[in-house]
Design a protein around this motif. Structure first.
Motif, PDB file in Angstrom:
ATOM      1  N   UNK A 248       0.802  -1.233   0.107  1.00 11.57           N
ATOM      2  CA  UNK A 248       0.095   0.079  -0.015  1.00 11.57           C
ATOM      3  C   UNK A 248       0.850   1.206   0.023  1.00 11.57           C
ATOM      4  N   UNK A 249       0.146   2.418  -0.473  1.00 16.10           N
ATOM      5  CA  UNK A 249       0.890   3.732  -0.441  1.00 16.10           C
ATOM      6  C   UNK A 249       0.075   4.614   0.594  1.00 16.10           C
ATOM      7  N   UNK A 250       0.745   5.587   1.218  1.00 17.65           N
ATOM      8  CA  UNK A 250       0.103   6.477   2.270  1.00 17.65           C
ATOM      9  C   UNK A 250       0.470   7.753   1.813  1.00 17.65           C
ATOM     10  N   UNK A 251      -0.640   8.904   1.873  1.00 15.64           N
ATOM     11  CA  UNK A 251      -0.594  10.122   1.707  1.00 15.64           C
ATOM     12  C   UNK A 251      -1.127  10.495   3.030  1.00 15.64           C
ATOM     13  N   UNK A 252      -0.352  11.573   3.393  1.00 12.10           N
ATOM     14  CA  UNK A 252      -0.635  12.082   4.836  1.00 12.10           C
ATOM     15  C   UNK A 252      -0.153  13.530   4.937  1.00 12.10           C
ATOM     16  N   UNK A 306      -3.843   4.695   1.082  1.00 12.11           N
ATOM     17  CA  UNK A 306      -4.603   5.104   2.084  1.00 12.11           C
ATOM     18  C   UNK A 306      -4.521   6.675   2.317  1.00 12.11           C
ATOM     19  N   UNK A 307      -5.264   7.358   2.253  1.00 11.67           N
ATOM     20  CA  UNK A 307      -5.456   8.923   2.352  1.00 11.67           C
ATOM     21  C   UNK A 307      -5.840   9.238   3.864  1.00 11.67           C
ATOM     22  N   UNK A 308      -4.818   9.252   4.527  1.00  6.83           N
ATOM     23  CA  UNK A 308      -5.113   9.559   6.168  1.00  6.83           C
ATOM     24  C   UNK A 308      -4.699  11.246   6.210  1.00  6.83           C
ATOM     25  N   UNK A 309      -5.705  11.672   5.892  1.00  3.52           N
ATOM     26  CA  UNK A 309      -5.894  13.295   6.057  1.00  3.52           C
ATOM     27  C   UNK A 309      -6.816  13.950   6.988  1.00  3.52           C
ATOM     28  N   UNK A 310      -6.681  15.232   7.365  1.00  2.00           N
ATOM     29  CA  UNK A 310      -7.565  15.581   8.137  1.00  2.00           C
ATOM     30  C   UNK A 310      -8.740  16.421   6.955  1.00  2.00           C
ATOM     31  N   UNK A 311     -10.065  16.883   7.377  1.00  2.00           N
ATOM     32  CA  UNK A 311     -10.722  17.175   6.421  1.00  2.00           C
ATOM     33  C   UNK A 311     -10.480  18.146   5.452  1.00  2.00           C
ATOM     34  N   UNK A 312      -9.874  19.168   6.056  1.00  2.00           N
ATOM     35  CA  UNK A 312      -9.472  20.249   5.149  1.00  2.00           C
ATOM     36  C   UNK A 312      -8.304  20.180   4.341  1.00  2.00           C
ATOM     37  N   UNK A 313      -7.367  19.210   4.667  1.00  2.08           N
ATOM     38  CA  UNK A 313      -6.356  18.840   3.724  1.00  2.08           C
ATOM     39  C   UNK A 313      -6.884  17.709   2.792  1.00  2.08           C
ATOM     40  N   UNK A 333      -9.910   5.701   3.195  1.00  2.00           N
ATOM     41  CA  UNK A 333      -9.875   6.720   3.805  1.00  2.00           C
ATOM     42  C   UNK A 333      -9.866   6.662   5.398  1.00  2.00           C
ATOM     43  N   UNK A 334      -9.391   7.655   6.137  1.00  3.52           N
ATOM     44  CA  UNK A 334      -9.640   7.794   7.199  1.00  3.52           C
ATOM     45  C   UNK A 334     -11.018   8.244   7.790  1.00  3.52           C
ATOM     46  N   UNK A 335     -11.485   8.239   8.997  1.00  2.39           N
ATOM     47  CA  UNK A 335     -12.520   8.476   9.568  1.00  2.39           C
ATOM     48  C   UNK A 335     -13.029  10.281   9.279  1.00  2.39           C
ATOM     49  N   UNK A 336     -11.843  10.964   9.296  1.00  2.00           N
ATOM     50  CA  UNK A 336     -11.997  12.254   9.177  1.00  2.00           C
ATOM     51  C   UNK A 336     -12.787  12.985   8.157  1.00  2.00           C
ATOM     52  N   UNK A 337     -12.852  12.129   6.890  1.00  2.00           N
ATOM     53  CA  UNK A 337     -13.211  12.608   5.823  1.00  2.00           C
ATOM     54  C   UNK A 337     -14.546  11.664   5.046  1.00  2.00           C
ATOM     55  N   UNK A 338     -14.054  10.213   5.390  1.00  2.00           N
ATOM     56  CA  UNK A 338     -14.666   9.183   4.618  1.00  2.00           C
ATOM     57  C   UNK A 338     -16.220   9.175   4.461  1.00  2.00           C
TER      58      UNK A 338
END
Length: 893
Positions: A248-252, A306-313, A333-338
């Motif tokens: 997997x790849x991760x973008x944070x 995996x897009x582990x970002x806050x909602x604004x990002x 996605x993480x729970x911040x934006x999914x």
């Protein structure tokens, strides 16, 4: 004195609310830090013996520059704050239900200006407090108050925290808070708790998910009604493990939430054998970093991102990435934006279609939706921020403007599409709802009294005037209740609530509408093995336009029959597969080692299973065994036939010529020799192993003894015809029988000694062949075996020598010549037998021994008895005493 002065300044009371309390605090802090720095330098230089450089005068003036600098910065910040106060209101709203407990027991920090979601959170606090105050069973006789703060900017956060510490706000309200709710950001929550924890003021967050906040040594007063990211990370890893996404790849993004989360994911994923191909940061302003992300997405072999970002990002990232044609990826996605459906657009369909991730579980809060949509600016006429929100919702203005319509304040919020007006599902909102109830239940539990003590802690009872934050904190730890909406609230030893997530899947329809479908769940309260599960008969839409589960591996798993070899300087998911060596297997996928089969087993062709080795022995069913059996039977038949011929012509001269009794005994022994060859064929057993060698040895000695007796008879007969000699009386029939018996008994003694000391036994020979077992008869005692053969060879050699000496004796039918030929064949066969026996493998060893027995037996039968049978049957005229006694010219061999 400087340190004491700073504490004294800090404790001075203020008569009128103004901007100066903040300056006073800043000055006191500056003096305090300056004095602490001076004392530290003083101690260091004392050890360095340079105290002349820092005498008391220098120490006093050393703190002055730092104090002046901080004082100047504080004044500048205060003046700037006053200049922008006309459009930014720090205190959103204040609520007081006429409480006799305090004017505001809750201090609530919100995230940012003009943020729809944060306005929604503020309204939820109001709704929940009103609901609690209407409840006659919860906090009877008391009402809960609150104060909401705009938490945008560090200066506001610090001021709010200082007001909580001093028990006095900027408007002169001198009531102390009992708990603080917030912040939405994990990083801000960390900073706030550092200030509040020394004062034992409980902090309850509804959205700060960083796992770092579970450390009770650093954040002892922190609680949260949202699950820790630690559980979300475990759930994400289990999700990828379930679908076998190992690459997997991760973008944070920058910030505690994203950085700590991706770091924890990488560690947890490594435990489960999941590797991270790349981990790239996204920045809203750094174009170079974004180009690196695009390049990685295009060139990477991993299909899952995996897009582990806050909602604004996330909004920033999607707005940029939709410009590029990135396809074939399964986004997680993480729970911040999914669950943020407002992220969808036509350009993002190829990204968000099929995206999945864990979301906070849905909840039903009766009356909340109507409460949110019924909001009007008239409800908070003094709040400028509320008016700003209203203007942004309806694109209007309360002040006269030529560019926009005039706001009436009666517009319908249900016609607006935003985070605030989304009342179809409550996920994050339920956490804030539970947080307010938590404080209320903790205060309610604190005020309980039974027989002079508190039933929860067992300590002395507390009145409403004695309520303190540290007491509320103590009772929060014991809380375990269910809200009116059915949500259970309790905490573990780390202050974390139970983790429950819904696994959701983005399914974008042709008309562009988005449906967030619940396809599974992750519940940490369930037993191991049942925490993560998918719903039955649920349709899942996959990313990357895939009609089946995407494969995302660096290397396909090594199948059974191979072993996995890790590459140096490569992730563990990138490995090589090597076929198992000969004699080993692997019956598992990605087996790190090949297992050696037990000695009786051998791998199959795929090398994934150990099968019993095939056994090999000379069998009657195979061609070689059948041929040898046939030859043995033919030999038996010919021996018996010869015996019958001799028996029917026993009175003829040719039968009587050389002691017919020895001839019949020789034929009997030859029959036994042919029979004993059959004991070498078939599966070896304990009795067959002992029988085959001993029977062979005794019968052959009996045979050779008879031949030796006949040879001696020939010699004695011709010696007896010489004048003056009568040697036949020394070797008559009785002596002949005795010699045969004596020679045979010697072999019997050798065999008995062999069988009693170390007899032959069946053995599985697994050395000669690796892939099969040779069933053979081990000799036991090699000395015994070679003694038997050696004795047979000795008698045969003696017989050969005597027959050779008698070959020129005058007679028309000289049997000595026939015996010589038979012994010559016998010795040749057994001399060649020895190297062939030693070098032949497996069943061929037995075949060589049988061949030697049959060949030597046929040699004796043919050379000694076939000429006589020929005369008896085909030349009967020669079967006369006259012919046998006739003189014939002597011949040499």
């Amino acid at each position: 004195m400087a340190m004491l002065l700073s504490l004294t300044l800090h404790s001075f009371p203020t008569q009128q609310p103004s901007e100066w309390p903040g300056i006073t605090v800043a000055v006191s802090v500056a003096v305090y830090l300056s004095c602490a720095l001076g004392r530290t330098v003083h101690v260091i230089l004392a050890y360095r013996a340079v105290m002349k450089v820092l005498c008391p005068t220098q120490q006093q003036f050393g703190a002055l520059p730092l104090t002046v600098l901080i004082l100047w910065l504080t004044c500048v910040l205060r003046l700037l704050n006053k200049n922008v106060r006309h459009w930014m209101e720090d205190e959103l709203v204040e609520g007081n239900g006429g409480s006799t407990l305090s004017s505001w027991a809750l201090l609530v920090l919100l995230a940012a200006l003009l943020n729809d979601r944060e306005l929604k959170f503020a309204r939820i606090v109001m709704f929940t407090v009103e609901e609690i105050n209407r409840d006659t069973k919860l906090l009877p006789g008391l009402s809960l108050g609150y104060r909401l703060y705009n938490g945008c900017g560090d200066e506001n956060l610090i001021r709010a925290a200082m007001e909580a510490v001093n028990g006095e706000d900027s408007k002169g309200c001198a009531d102390q808070i009992q708990a603080l709710l917030g912040h939405s950001s994990s990083g801000v929550s960390k900073d706030i708790n550092i200030i509040l924890s020394p004062l034992s003021i409980p902090q309850v967050s509804h959205l700060s998910t960083c796992a770092c906040l579970s450390d009770k040594r650093q954040f002892p007063t922190f609680f949260r009604t949202v699950p820790s990211d630690r559980f979300q990370i475990i759930g994400l890893v289990q999700l990828m493990k379930y679908f076998d996404w190992r690459w997997v790849g991760i973008i944070y993004s920058q910030g505690v939430y994203s950085e700590e989360g991706t770091m924890a994911f990488a560690k947890e994923a490594e435990k489960e054998g999941i590797c991270v191909e790349y981990r790239l940061p996204h920045s809203k302003t750094n174009e170079k970093k974004f180009c690196a992300i695009v390049e990685a997405l295009r060139k990477s072999s991993s299909k899952v991102v995996l897009l582990f970002l806050s909602l604004s990002f996330t909004k920033s990232f999607l707005s940029e990435i939709e410009k590029y044609n990135i396809t074939g990826k399964q986004w997680v996605g993480s729970e911040a934006w999914i669950t943020q459906t407002d992220l969808a657009s036509d350009g993002r369909k190829n990204i968000l279609q099929g995206a999945m991730g864990f979301a906070l579980p849905q909840a039903s809060i009766p009356g909340l939706g109507e409460f949110l949509l019924s909001f009007k600016p008239s409800d908070e006429p003094q709040s400028a921020i509320v008016k700003d929100f209203w203007e942004s919702f309806f694109d209007c203005s309360f002040s006269p403007s030529n560019t926009s319509a005039t706001c009436t304040g009666t517009e319908d919020l249900s016609t607006v599409s935003s985070d605030y007006t989304d009342v179809t599902h409550f996920r994050t909102e339920n956490n804030l709802y539970k947080a307010v109830y938590l404080v209320a239940y903790a205060i309610h539990s604190l005020l309980q009294c039974h027989n002079g003590s508190n039933p929860t802690t067992g300590k002395s009872c507390v009145t409403k005037d004695q309520v303190q934050p540290k007491l509320v904190l103590e009772h929060i730890k014991y809380m375990n209740f269910t809200t009116q909406s059915g949500a259970k609230v309790f905490f573990d030893e780390n202050g974390d609530s139970v983790a429950q997530y819904d696994l959701v899947n983005w399914q974008i329809k042709d008309n562009g509408s988005v449906e967030i479908v619940n396809i599974g769940q992750f519940d940490t309260s369930l037993p191991e093995g049942q925490k993560f599960k998918l719903k039955d008969n649920t349709r899942i839409v996959w990313g990357g336009n895939s009609i089946e589960v995407p494969r995302s591996v660096c290397r396909e798993p090594c199948p059974p029959g191979t072993r996995k070899a890790i590459k140096k300087h490569k992730p563990v998911c990138c490995f090589d597969c090597f076929e198992c060596p000969e004699g080993t297997i692997s019956n598992e996928t990605n087996s790190p080692d090949c297992l050696i089969c037990p000695p009786e087993f051998w791998p199959n062709e795929k090398k994934d299973q150990c099968l019993p080795k095939p056994t090999e022995y000379l069998s009657y069913n195979e061609i070689m065994g059948a041929l040898l059996t046939g030859f043995g039977c033919v030999g038996i038949f010919l021996s018996l036939l010869t015996s019958i011929i001799f028996l029917t012509h026993k009175e003829t001269p040719i039968v009587k010529a050389n002691n017919s009794e020895l001839s019949f005994l020789l034929l009997f022994s030859l029959t036994l020799c042919f029979l004993c060859s059959l004991t070498f064929i078939g599966r070896p057993s304990e009795w067959s192993c002992m029988l085959r060698h001993t029977a062979f040895g005794i019968t052959f000695v009996l045979c050779i003894s008879c031949v030796l007796g006949k040879t001696i008879v020939v010699l004695m007969a011709f010696r007896a015809t010489l004048p003056g000699r009568n040697m036949m009386k020394w070797f008559g029939p009785a002596q002949q029988r005795l010699s045969v018996l004596s020679f045979t008994l010697v072999q019997v003694v050798i065999c008995v000694l062999w069988l009693t000391t170390n007899p032959p036994f069946p053995r599985m020979n697994m050395i000669y062949y690796k892939d099969k077992i040779i069933l053979e008869c081990a000799l036991g005692s090699a000395v015994g075996f070679w003694a038997v053969l050696g004795y047979i060879g000795l008698l045969a050699l003696l017989c050969f020598i005597l027959a050779f000496f008698a070959r020129k004796l005058p007679d028309s039918f000289n049997e000595a010549k026939l015996i010589t030929f038979s012994m010559l064949i016998f010795c040749a066969v057994w001399i060649t037998f020895i190297p062939a026996y030693v070098s032949s493998p497996g069943k061929f060893t037995v075949a060589v021994e049988i061949f030697a027995i049959l060949a030597s037996s046929f040699g004796l039968l043919t050379c000694i008895f076939v000429p006589k049978c020929y005369i008896i049957i085909f030349r009967p005229e020669q079967n006369s005493k006259r012919h046998l006694m006739g003189k014939i010219p002597p011949r040499t061999l």
